[in-house]
Design a protein around this motif. Structure first.
Motif, PDB file in Angstrom:
ATOM      1  N   GLN A  33     -20.954 -18.334 -20.000  1.00 36.08           N
ATOM      2  CA  GLN A  33     -21.151 -18.864 -21.901  1.00 36.08           C
ATOM      3  C   GLN A  33     -21.543 -17.858 -22.365  1.00 36.08           C
ATOM      4  N   GLU A  34     -20.865 -16.116 -21.837  1.00 31.73           N
ATOM      5  CA  GLU A  34     -20.601 -15.558 -23.205  1.00 31.73           C
ATOM      6  C   GLU A  34     -18.881 -14.715 -24.030  1.00 31.73           C
ATOM      7  N   ASP A  42     -18.638 -17.824 -26.129  1.00 28.66           N
ATOM      8  CA  ASP A  42     -18.791 -17.256 -27.503  1.00 28.66           C
ATOM      9  C   ASP A  42     -18.828 -16.108 -28.252  1.00 28.66           C
ATOM     10  N   THR A  89     -17.614 -16.648 -32.113  1.00 22.06           N
ATOM     11  CA  THR A  89     -17.471 -15.321 -32.925  1.00 22.06           C
ATOM     12  C   THR A  89     -16.482 -14.708 -34.084  1.00 22.06           C
TER      13      THR A  89
END
Length: 546
Positions: free
Chosen positions: A433-434, A437, A441
């Motif tokens: 998930q890191e 993300d 971004t």
């Protein structure tokens, strides 16, 4: 140790491959109608096919109408009961007074009418003359209109309907309104399609005339139903398709292969004229969905073929050409006006994808290979107004094309691809998930292909481009690291300053500084001794040699 690490890495790659395929795999049974009729379903129809969806829609609509009717009857009944109860309480009190008022009103009206009779005789005769003149004029106009109607009816009887070509209200408005170049081009295309449609119907003889009249009547009806919602206009179009197809098969005994061709031509003729009214109308949120999908695809520009497990090698020139053609076809879909032409673009794009997979793997492509590649093509092409085109095809395409055949299969897969893109997450791409993300971004991007792994035939400019991209990626990481360390140093300095300030304040509070007044200067010891001048000088130290 090295062997165990190698086995671990291979097992991890296999797990990644399985998870990736599990993230984007769609069972073929999920593409069919969930009612089990055997036709292809559609997410826009909640998983039903066109036929089953219309049946469910009509059932829900009839149920809603029945509930609204019952609610209206109940409210009206309650209102009447409340009104009757209120009148019953007031009736007893105002009964005598109401009779008196009624008698007084009747007497007054009778007197006023009697007086008017003496003074309105001339005006009544004038009014009679005006009324008679109006009746004569209306009779003349009616006879002229009846003559025009008779001539028009005779012309329709003895002239084929396609030679009449009476303009519809939309055509009249288009002819009156000044149109820019886009409208002129659309008008030229409309005229060309009309001529082709008329020439096509001449091969059907008597059924062709009836088909033309039905199409004209439908266009006139749609022009008067602009205020309806787009779903209701879609229902009208679907009903028209179904009725014409049934008449071709039952009444006019047209063979099935000719019925399909006739329905394609009917759809082309009708939707070319209705396109600007029913494609992405302002009463819907299609444009909002288009912008959301485009923004989502732009945010997913970093997705690589390896993440989607796409079995396509773009280093092969033929495969690269197929990928470019597929992207061109899916983008070209927006320039078409007829739903069947838009479906044809999707079909051509899908066939190029199958050919690219076949060349890469040297074997026929499977459905599990097709869907990930289609998702990759959509992400790479970012087609304009994708949701509007899908909704337009769903609403106004001939339902038989969406329910069966390769067009329906490819269109259903495209709907699944768009739904997958909208719900794409880290688990689908086998990422943490890191990392997901950070990629979304734009803080970082996945590792690009190393320039040393390129084949010798690759252009030097491409190699240099990838080197520059790698260098920029490294510089970006260094800059992010420096910025983070600088922020940390700044925070440490702020914390240190705050700590020192707090310690000084604590010491000052614990040991306050008392400032005493200035003391007077001390006078000399011998200032008051007058005899100081007679004293001998002070002793001076002397050094003796010893």
């Amino acid at each position: 140790m090295l062997l165990s690490l190698t086995l671990f890495s291979l097992n991890r790659k296999k797990m990644n491959l399985k998870s990736e395929r599990r993230g984007i795999h769609v069972d073929q049974s999920e593409l069919l109608c969930k009612k089990g009729c055997g036709y292809y379903g559609n997410p826009a129809w909640q998983g039903f096919c066109s036929k089953c969806w219309r049946e469910e829609y009509h059932k829900a609509r009839q149920k809603q109408i029945q509930e609204d009717w019952e609610l209206a009857e109940r409210l009206q009944r309650e209102e009447e009961e409340a009104y009757a109860s209120s009148q019953s309480t007031q009736g007893a009190q105002s009964l005598t007074f109401s009779k008196f008022e009624e008698k007084k009103t009747n007497e007054k009206t009778r007197k006023v009418t009697t007086v008017k009779k003496f003074f309105t005789a001339s005006s009544r005769t004038g009014a009679k003359k005006v009324a008679q003149e109006k009746i004569v004029k209306q009779g003349q106009l009616g006879r002229e209109r009846n003559a025009d109607n008779i001539l028009r009816d005779l012309k329709e009887i003895f002239t084929p309907s396609w030679e009449l070509a009476s303009p519809t209200e939309a055509e009249i408005q288009e002819a009156k309104a000044p149109s820019p170049s886009i409208n002129r081009q659309a008008s030229i295309e409309t005229d060309r399609v009309s001529k082709e449609f008329i020439e096509f119907l001449k091969t059907y003889h008597k059924p062709g005339q009836d088909i033309y009249k039905q199409c004209k009547l439908f266009l006139d009806t749609m022009n008067h139903k602009r205020d309806l919602s787009i779903e209701e206009q879609s229902e009208c179009a679907q009903d028209f398709y179904q009725n014409v197809a049934e008449k071709l098969q039952t009444r006019w005994k047209v063979p099935p292969e000719k019925v399909e061709k006739a329905m394609d031509q009917i759809e082309k003729y009708i939707m070319t004229r209705q396109y600007k009214y029913v494609f992405c109308p302002e009463t819907t949120d299609d444009e909002k969905k288009d912008l959301a999908v485009q923004k989502r695809i732009r945010a997913l520009h970093w997705v690589t073929p390896q993440m989607l497990c796409v079995p396509v090698n773009e280093e092969i020139p033929e495969v690269s050409d197929m990928v470019v053609k597929a992207i061109t076809d899916i983008i070209e879909m927006d320039s078409k006006r007829v739903p069947r032409d838009k479906l044809a673009c999707i079909t051509k794009c899908s066939k190029h994808i199958f050919n690219a997979i076949k060349i890469t793997k040297n074997e026929p492509a499977s459905a599990d290979d097709f869907l990930p590649t289609l998702i990759y093509i959509v992400l790479k092409g970012n087609p304009p107004r994708l949701q509007s085109n899908i909704q337009y095809i769903t609403r106004f395409c001939n339902p038989s094309r969406l329910m069966t055949g390769e067009d329906g299969y490819y269109f259903t897969n495209l709907c699944c691809a768009v739904a997958f893109i909208e719900k794409l997450d880290a688990q689908s791409l086998n990422l943490s998930q890191e990392d997901f993300d950070r990629f979304m971004t734009g803080q970082t991007s996945p590792k690009k292909q190393e320039s040393d792994s390129f084949s010798p035939d690759v252009c030097l400019g491409v190699k240099q481009m990838y080197k520059n991209l790698d260098l920029l990626s490294q510089l970006n990481e260094r800059q992010e690291r420096i910025v983070s360390e600088a922020k940390k140093l700044e925070e440490d300095l702020i914390d240190w300053t705050d700590g020192i300030t707090k310690e000084v304040q604590d010491i000052v509070e614990k040991y306050p500084l008392d400032i005493k007044p200035k003391n007077q200067a001390l006078a000399a010891i011998d200032s008051e001794n007058v005899e100081n001048d007679k004293l001998p000088p002070p002793l001076q130290p002397q050094v003796y040699a010893g």
